[in-house]
Design a protein around this motif. Sequence first.
Motif, short mmCIF file in Angstrom:
data_model
loop_
_atom_site.label_atom_id
_atom_site.label_comp_id
_atom_site.label_asym_id
_atom_site.label_seq_id
_atom_site.Cartn_x
_atom_site.Cartn_y
_atom_site.Cartn_z
N LEU A 47 0.85 -1.19 0.00
CA LEU A 47 0.00 0.00 0.00
C LEU A 47 0.88 1.24 0.00
N LEU A 49 2.22 4.78 0.90
CA LEU A 49 2.03 5.59 2.09
C LEU A 49 2.50 7.02 1.80
N ARG A 54 0.60 7.76 5.92
CA ARG A 54 -0.82 7.44 5.75
C ARG A 54 -1.09 6.90 4.35
N PRO A 55 -2.15 6.09 4.19
CA PRO A 55 -2.56 5.67 2.86
C PRO A 55 -3.39 6.76 2.19
N HIS A 56 -3.62 6.63 0.91
CA HIS A 56 -4.53 7.55 0.23
C HIS A 56 -5.94 7.36 0.76
N GLU A 59 -9.07 3.84 -2.60
CA GLU A 59 -8.44 2.82 -3.42
C GLU A 59 -9.52 2.24 -4.33
N PHE A 70 -4.82 4.54 -6.35
CA PHE A 70 -4.80 5.07 -4.99
C PHE A 70 -4.86 6.59 -5.13
N ARG A 255 -10.70 5.16 2.99
CA ARG A 255 -9.94 5.04 4.22
C ARG A 255 -9.89 6.38 4.95
N TYR A 257 -8.06 8.80 7.57
CA TYR A 257 -6.71 9.00 8.11
C TYR A 257 -6.80 9.55 9.53
#
Length: 276
Positions: A47, A49, A54-56, A59, A70, A255, A257
């Motif tokens: 994934l 970051l 942090r992830p986007h 997705e 992403f 997602r 954050y």
Amino acid sequence: MNTNTAPETPVTTPDFGVEKCDPSVPAPAVVVTNTADMKSPGHGYTLPLVGRERPHSFEAVLPEQSLRVFADRPADILAQLIPGYAELEASLAQAIAAGDQQAIDQAEVAAFDARTAHATKTRRALQQKVNASAQEVDTWDALTEEERELLAAAAAGQVPTGVLFLAPAEDDLGNLTQQELGEWSATVPLVINRGEYVDGDVEEPASGLETKMPDGRMVVVVVEHPENLVLLDPLDPFSYLSSLERAGVITLVEREYVPMDELFTTVMELGADAEA
């Protein structure tokens, strides 16, 4: 006996180009080729970051394009679905930055028109699939002749109206009159693009699907997403993406954050220093 063993291949984390971005602001999208086994055990799915923190926010898997995207902005995902959409969003951003309201309005209309055109194409393709599936079983034969004609017309490109009927209404002066409305009561889904009804020439049909209550009564339950209507909503980028996900055109994961606690961050930094 030869005890020599081959050196282990070092594990490397892919560079997605967002590792050095500020995690507090929207990051550029990361687009990769999607494969059927991307999330299977041992495949090494990684994934991205943003700022290594942090992830986007989103997705998305786009099956027709074989892409996994992403992104922090829904518009960045639509840019992979709609040719030329990235340029439209860039024009809108420039107009907003310049504070030019006329240019903003024009850019918003252009982006909406692009989403609506894509939704129209998608609606027709989905309706063709729905009709073909219904014709393989007895649900197609259970429809009335009018319902079959309306489904066929929608699959051919005509804007769906549902089964038309006259309902009581009032004009601007409060006088009693009648209004032509559309209703869809069949179990075979009718696919609707809400962008095709904004001009008011045709009313968006409502679901008339009846549900049997515990006491045996048959009633029409008003819900946001009726089972017999597939609603594509190009009003804004997020609404359109969400409706494409509900329609099964794409898969979408959102997602949230949550910034790391300052104490946790400090402990992690101290641990990293100690290891060094």
